[in-house]
Design an enzyme around this catalytic site. Structure first.
Site, PDB file in Angstrom:
ATOM      1  N   GLU A   1      29.232  54.224  31.981  1.00 44.67           N
ATOM      2  CA  GLU A   1      29.965  55.580  31.908  1.00 44.67           C
ATOM      3  C   GLU A   1      30.331  56.274  33.046  1.00 44.67           C
ATOM      4  O   GLU A   1      30.248  57.409  33.477  1.00 44.67           O
ATOM      5  CB  GLU A   1      29.562  56.744  30.818  1.00 44.67           C
ATOM      6  CG  GLU A   1      29.546  56.090  29.217  1.00 44.67           C
ATOM      7  CD  GLU A   1      29.678  56.889  28.079  1.00 44.67           C
ATOM      8  OE1 GLU A   1      30.339  58.228  28.432  1.00 44.67           O
ATOM      9  OE2 GLU A   1      29.316  56.591  27.218  1.00 44.67           O
ATOM     10  N   GLY A   2      30.374  55.486  34.215  1.00 41.28           N
ATOM     11  CA  GLY A   2      30.244  56.209  35.541  1.00 41.28           C
ATOM     12  C   GLY A   2      29.066  55.928  36.343  1.00 41.28           C
ATOM     13  O   GLY A   2      28.001  56.632  35.912  1.00 41.28           O
TER      14      GLY A   2
END
Lengths: 262, 380
Positions: free
Chosen positions: B363-364
Site C-alpha cells: 500500500e505504498g
C-alpha cells in the site's frame, strides 16, 4: 413473549485481589464484566426470542457504572435495557436485592424471567430464587437446556448425579448455568446502536409504590457480613507410601490416636 | 484536544480485544505454518461485523467510523497480522472504492453484501511490472458495445484466493497511460478470470495473496466505477485510506510483540533474577512502548481527520511510515529480548517479525510515503 434477563456486573475474578489489611475486594483498576452465568442467560433469551418471537429486556441493579454492562447486553442483541439504581438500594443483601428487582420486574412486566445461577463475587445463588418468591411465580434453578412449548417452558435441570426434565407454566423464572449456552459476542454495529439507545433508569421513586422501604438497602438487609478474611492455605499433608494394608491401617490408627481423634 | 476514546469506542475496542484473544490467537500459529486462512474464523469475523466497520447501516455496515476501524486493526493484528490485512484490504481498498465512487445501484448490489458480512472483496492494482510505478500498467479494458473486455494480470492481490468481488483497474487506451485508467467491479465467477495458487511469502502467510489473470473478461459497462479515466484517482484515494489501516496493523504487530516480551521477561530468569529486573530490559521496553504509542497517536490523528472529512492523506502517509518502521524495530527488539526462544516458533515473536516487514512495502513503500509527505512540504 416478553423475556426479562437479570444480570449482574461483577469484577473479573481471574484478576481480583483481596486487600490484606481490610480483607475486602480491591476493585480499583479491576475490569468489570457481566457475570458468566448471567451472560449465558442472555444468550438463551436471545435464542428463545429468535425462535418464538417477542423481546428481550435486560435488567441490572447496580451503580451508574453498571451502564456499560447493559450496553454490552444491548450490543449482543437485547431490545431494551433497564438500570435499577439508587442510593437507597446500596448495601442490599440478597433478600433486599430480590425485593427491589421484584418490584422492578412487576413494573417492567414479564412472561419469562431468566437470571444466572450465581454471581462469581458473592456465590450465593439466592437472588434468582428469591425474585421468583417475590413475584410468586414458579422457578427452576440450574437450567442446562430451555425450550418453549406453547405457554410452558421445558427445562433440563442439572443435579449432582442426575437431570430433571421439568415442564413449567409461564410466567416463571429460571436460573441459568454457564453451560446453558455459549454467549455470542457483541457485534460492532450492535455497539453503535447500543450507545444510540436509551437505558431506562428505575430509581427508588419509580419503584416506591411496590416497595417496602424497610426491606431494602443496608438497613433493610437481614444478613450482614460481620467479618471476612483470607483463609490460610492448607498444607499438602503427610504422604505415607510403600506400606502394606496392615501397616497402613496401623500407621493411620497411630496418627488418629496421636491427634486424640479416637 | 481530547485523546480519550468515547464509551462506544472503548466497548468496541473491548470486543475487538476479546474476540482476537479468544478466537484468533489460538489459530495464528497454525494458520501461519499451513499458509491457510481459517474460513470458519473468517465467517465469525463477518458475523460480528468486522468487515463493515466504517460503513453506513443504510447499506448494511456497522455504522461506526475509521477510528474504530483502527482499533480493530490494532487488536486483531496484535494476535495475527494476516487477519489484519484480510480485513484491511476488504474494508479500506475494495469497499471504499465502491462506497466513494459507486452509483446507488452499484452500492446496493456490491457494497451491501461486502459490508454486511456475506461477501469478501479484493483490490487489484499492482501488476508484475507496475508496482510503485502504477503508471506502468499493462492491463487493458476494451469497450465492446455495452461491455468492456479486460485482459491482463494483477499480482499480489490480497484476499483474491477466496474473494467474491474484485475491484480492479485497467487502461481503456494504453497510449494515454494512467489518464485512461478505469476502475471496474468484476465478480469472481466471470468467465476468463482465474486466480493462481497463493504466492509463497516471508510473512502474513495466512493471508491469501495470488496472481489474478484476466483473459478477455467481459464485464458490463454498468460495472465501471466512476468514469472512464478516473481510475488512477480512485486507486490513489483508496490507498490513502488503506494506509491508515496498515499503520494500525503495524501498531498492532508491535504492541502484540511487546506484550509477549513483557510476559517473557517477567518469567525468564538469568543470573539469579527475572530479566525484567535488569535496567537494559526495562529501558528497551520503555523505548519500544514509547515509539508504539507515538505511532498509535499518529494513526489515530489520521483516522480522526478522515472521520472529520479533513484532508488526511499526508497524516496517513506519516502514520504508515512511522508505524511500519516501529513495527520492524520493535519486533526485532522483542525477538532479541526473548533470545534463543524468540528465534523459535514456540513463541509468536518470530512470526511477528516476519509479518512486520511487509508493512514497509505494501500500500505504498516507505519511499513512496516520503514522496507523498515531501510533496506536501512545498520543496519545489
Amino acid at each position: 413473549m416478553k423475556i426479562v434477563v437479570c444480570i449482574k456486573q461483577v469484577p473479573d475474578t481471574a484478576e481480583v485481589k483481596l486487600d490484606p489489611k481490610t480483607n475486602t475486594l480491591i476493585r480499583d483498576g479491576v475490569p468489570s464484566i457481566i457475570n458468566h452465568d448471567d451472560k449465558s442467560g442472555l444468550e438463551i433469551a436471545l435464542r428463545l426470542r429468535d425462535q418464538v418471537g417477542g423481546t428481550v429486556t435486560v435488567v441490572c441493579m447496580g451503580p451508574p457504572q453498571a451502564d456499560v454492562a447493559l450496553r454490552e447486553a444491548l450490543a449482543m442483541g437485547c431490545d431494551k435495557a433497564v438500570l435499577v439504581s439508587g442510593r437507597e438500594f446500596g448495601g442490599s443483601d440478597t433478600y433486599a436485592t430480590a425485593t427491589i428487582l421484584g418490584a422492578a420486574l412487576r413494573k417492567i412486566g414479564y412472561d419469562l424471567v431468566i437470571t444466572g445461577r450465581q454471581a462469581i463475587d458473592g456465590d450465593t445463588a439466592q437472588v434468582g430464587p428469591q425474585i421468583a418468591e417475590q413475584l410468586g411465580i414458579p422457578q427452576v434453578s440450574y437450567a442446562e437446556e430451555v425450550q418453549i412449548q406453547g405457554d410452558h417452558v421445558i427445562v433440563k435441570r442439572q443435579f449432582e448425579d442426575q437431570y430433571h426434565i421439568l415442564k413449567v407454566q409461564l410466567p416463571c423464572l429460571i436460573t441459568a448455568l454457564s453451560e446453558l449456552a455459549e454467549p455470542r459476542y457483541m457485534s460492532v454495529g450492535g455497539i453503535v446502536d447500543a450507545y444510540e439507545q436509551e437505558v431506562q433508569v428505575l430509581g427508588f421513586d419509580d419503584l416506591k409504590d411496590g416497595l417496602n422501604p424497610e426491606w431494602i438497602g443496608l438497613s433493610g438487609s437481614p444478613t450482614n457480613v460481620r467479618q471476612s478474611f483470607t483463609k490460610q492455605p492448607k498444607t499438602g499433608g503427610e504422604v505415607l507410601s510403600g506400606l502394606s494394608a496392615d501397616e497402613a491401617v496401623e500407621a493411620i490408627m497411630a496418627k488418629l490416636i496421636q491427634r486424640h481423634i479416637i | 484536544m481530547d485523546f480519550t476514546l468515547s464509551k462506544s469506542h472503548l466497548l468496541q475496542q473491548e470486543l475487538f480485544r476479546r474476540f482476537a484473544e479468544n478466537e484468533i490467537r489460538p489459530l495464528a500459529r497454525e494458520m501461519d505454518e499451513t499458509e491457510q486462512y481459517n474460513m470458519e474464523l473468517l465467517a465469525k469475523l463477518q458475523r460480528y461485523g468486522f468487515f463493515g466497520i466504517p460503513y453506513e447501516k443504510e447499506y448494511g455496515g456497522a455504522g461506526s467510523d475509521t477510528l474504530a476501524y483502527t482499533l480493530c486493526m490494532e487488536e486483531v493484528s496484535k494476535q495475527d497480522a494476516s487477519t489484519g490485512i484480510t480485513i484491511s484490504v476488504h474494508t479500506s481498498l475494495c469497499c471504499s472504492c465502491i462506497h466513494d465512487f459507486g452509483t446507488e445501484e452499484q452500492k446496493r448490489k456490491y457494497l451491501t453484501p461486502l459490508i454486511n458480512g456475506s461477501k469478501i472483496g479484493c483490490y487489484g492494482l499492482t501488476e508484475p511490472n507496475a508496482g510503485s510505478d502504477a503508471a506502468g500498467q499493462q492491463t487493458v479494458a476494451v469497450r465492446d458495445g455495452d461491455d468492456y473486455v479486460i485482459t491482463g494480470s494483477k499480482v499480489f492481490t490480497t484476499n483474491s484466493g477466496f474473494a467474491d468481488t474484485f475491484v480492479m483497474f485497467a487502461l481503456t487506451d494504453r497510449a494515454l497511460g494512467t489518464k485512461s485508467m478505469t476502475a471496474f467491479i468484476v465478480e469472481r465467477d466471470t468467465p476468463g478470470l482465474t486466480v493462481s495458487a497463493d504466492i509463497p511469502r516471508m510473512g502474513i502467510r495466512a493471508a491469501s495473496n495470488c496472481v489474478v489473470t484476466y483473459d478477455h473478461v467481459r464485464v458490463p459497462a454498468s460495472n465501471m466505477l466512476g468514469k472512464e479515466g478516473q481510475g488512477f484517482k480512485i486507486a490513489m484515494k483508496a490507498l490513502d485510506g488503506g494506509r491508515i489501516g496498515i499503520a494500525a496493523q503495524s501498531v498492532g504487530i508491535a504492541q502484540g510483540a511487546l506484550n509477549e516480551a513483557v510476559k517473557y521477561v517477567k518469567e525468564r530468569k538469568q543470573f539469579g533474577r527475572p530479566i525484567a529486573a535488569f535496567q537494559n530490559t526495562q529501558f528497551k521496553l520503555a523505548e519500544m512502548q514509547t515509539k508504539i504509542d507515538a505511532a498509535r497517536l499518529m494513526t489515530w490523528r489520521a483516522a480522526v481527520a478522515k472521520d472529520n472529512h479533513e484532508n488526511y492523506s499526508v497524516y496517513a502517509a506519516m502514520a504508515k511510515l512511522t508505524a511500519s518502521e516501529v513495527a520492524n524495530e520493535v519486533t526485532r527488539g522483542c525477538v532479541q529480548l526473548l533470545g534463543g526462544y524468540g528465534f523459535t516458533r514456540e513463541y509468536p515473536v518470530e512470526r511477528m517479525m516476519r509479518d512486520a516487514k511487509i508493512t514497509e512495502i505494501y500500500e505504498g513503500t516507505s519511499e513512496v510515503m516520503k514522496i507523498v509527505i515531501s510533496g506536501s512540504m512545498k520543496l519545489k
